[in-house]
Write a protein that holds these residues in place. Sequence first.
Motif, PDB file in Angstrom:
ATOM      1  N   VAL A 239       0.859  -1.188   0.000  1.00  0.00           N
ATOM      2  CA  VAL A 239       0.000   0.000   0.000  1.00  0.00           C
ATOM      3  C   VAL A 239       0.898   1.242   0.000  1.00  0.00           C
ATOM      4  O   VAL A 239       1.170   1.843   1.025  1.00  0.00           O
ATOM      5  N   ASP A 242       0.533   6.254  -3.493  1.00  0.00           N
ATOM      6  CA  ASP A 242      -0.470   6.410  -4.554  1.00  0.00           C
ATOM      7  C   ASP A 242      -1.674   5.522  -4.302  1.00  0.00           C
ATOM      8  O   ASP A 242      -2.824   5.934  -4.468  1.00  0.00           O
ATOM      9  N   LEU A 243      -1.375   4.285  -3.904  1.00  0.00           N
ATOM     10  CA  LEU A 243      -2.467   3.341  -3.665  1.00  0.00           C
ATOM     11  C   LEU A 243      -3.306   3.809  -2.479  1.00  0.00           C
ATOM     12  O   LEU A 243      -4.544   3.746  -2.508  1.00  0.00           O
ATOM     13  N   ASP A 246      -5.659   6.404  -3.548  1.00  0.00           N
ATOM     14  CA  ASP A 246      -6.762   5.780  -4.286  1.00  0.00           C
ATOM     15  C   ASP A 246      -7.781   5.153  -3.328  1.00  0.00           C
ATOM     16  O   ASP A 246      -8.996   5.284  -3.519  1.00  0.00           O
ATOM     17  N   ILE A 247      -7.257   4.456  -2.315  1.00  0.00           N
ATOM     18  CA  ILE A 247      -8.134   3.774  -1.347  1.00  0.00           C
ATOM     19  C   ILE A 247      -8.942   4.806  -0.552  1.00  0.00           C
ATOM     20  O   ILE A 247     -10.134   4.640  -0.321  1.00  0.00           O
ATOM     21  N   VAL A 276      -5.355  -5.811  -4.212  1.00  0.00           N
ATOM     22  CA  VAL A 276      -4.679  -4.848  -5.086  1.00  0.00           C
ATOM     23  C   VAL A 276      -4.567  -5.507  -6.457  1.00  0.00           C
ATOM     24  O   VAL A 276      -3.697  -6.347  -6.698  1.00  0.00           O
ATOM     25  N   GLY A 280      -6.433  -1.653  -9.996  1.00  0.00           N
ATOM     26  CA  GLY A 280      -6.554  -0.822  -8.795  1.00  0.00           C
ATOM     27  C   GLY A 280      -7.145  -1.602  -7.633  1.00  0.00           C
ATOM     28  O   GLY A 280      -7.430  -2.801  -7.747  1.00  0.00           O
ATOM     29  N   PRO A 281      -7.359  -0.910  -6.507  1.00  0.00           N
ATOM     30  CA  PRO A 281      -7.850  -1.607  -5.313  1.00  0.00           C
ATOM     31  C   PRO A 281      -9.316  -2.002  -5.453  1.00  0.00           C
ATOM     32  O   PRO A 281     -10.117  -1.229  -5.956  1.00  0.00           O
TER      33      PRO A 281
END
Length: 422
Positions: A239, A242-243, A246-247, A276, A280-281
């Motif tokens: 994670v 960036d991720l 997004d989350i 993931v 994307g998530p």
Amino acid sequence: MNILVVGNGGREHALCWKIAQSSLADKIYCAPGNAGTANIAENIPINVLDINKLLDFALNNDVNLTIVGPEAPLCAGIVDIFKKNNLSVFGPDKISAQLEGSKCFSKNFMNKYNIPTAESAEFLSKDKAFEYVEEKMTTASSIVIKADGLAAGKGVLIAESLQEAQDAISTCLEGTFGEAGKKILIEEYLEGEEASILALTDGNTIIPLVPSQDHKRVGEGDTGLNTGGMGAYCPAPVVNEDLMHDIKEKVLQRFLNGIQKENLYYKGIIYAGIMVTKDGPKVLEFNVRFGDPEVQAVMTLMKSDLVDIIFKTVNGNLNEASIEWFPGSAVCVVMASKGYPGSYEKGFKISGINEAEKMGSVVFHAGTSLKDGDIITSGGRVLGVTSRDININNAISKVYKSVEKIKWDGAFYRKDIAHKAL
Ligand code: AMP
Ligand code: GLY
């Protein structure tokens, strides 16, 4: 203040341990607790589902805050009953707890509020479900069958052929999971790495805790049967920034928007199990409580006062909280009873816990009890040995040095916890 923690697992021991470090905490009770919570709290022999007895206890013992560990009492409405009696309680109410208690409720919520998740359909009848998997399995190599209700972590079946899918459908609908399996959700199989995002919300503000990763399979290299979790660590480097961005935007903010629009009462933890994927998530599931064993690692890395944060959550001023973390990583290795997650024997005497703690780890108890002054095994997941260090390699070697000190007949553990972080 006097605090009651409801539950008896490693999660509740970790919560009691963290609460005990707070200057805001006076007396801590744990119902029913285990041999570990007995050292820092007063264990109260009331079952987690005996809500009326828990209520009487809280009313008669000046309990100022109740923290509910497991999902079952939340789904049974403990928060509604405590609230009605003007008691401060941490957790969602009965309707909101359906986000974990019913996979179909949860999926409908995710779809309605555009939270990314696997494509799915719900079924009550075998014929329709068979037709659906027949069509899907012409192109997919795997498919996931989920019992709608709570099934103690056993209600998710991953099928790798049409035959397996049909068997899984029959297993659920023919009553293996009782009421929980009367309705099923069939969903697309997602590929990727999993992460656990636990976030605090008071219904107006949502704050993620440090991302963590569980190890669900019983064997090294993620092989063998699914378990409640064989170990965890945080932060999970999968994670990245960036991720996480997004989350926050696509999962947490939309979740908050959803509970507000639906007028759901939610002052507690929302745990999003995330896959993931290359797109994307995507949310695999929501849980409405702290993850176990994730929280053992997360509490060990948390620097802030948990009681202060939880009190702000319950009082609806979470916007005033800021959560601080120790630098580095925390790693929790679960030690389990031979045979787990299948059947196992109990009652074995455990030795070496003090030596393990001298190596710099905290030993959280999950399935333990006291007998004639000895600590004995009383569950499948027995202990969660946890270490923190500025360097993850050191945290891993410290935790395993501690684990090696602990013995009982039939103890086993995974030797690759947190290796994904390296
Ligand atoms: P759940 O209780 O829904 O989180 O499912 C338990 C575990 O089953 C998850 O942690 C995943 O490892 C796996 N799982 C659930 N849903 C899916 C899916 N759609 N695709 C792949 N794996 C899944
Ligand atoms: N660690 C998985 C769970 O708490 O559901």
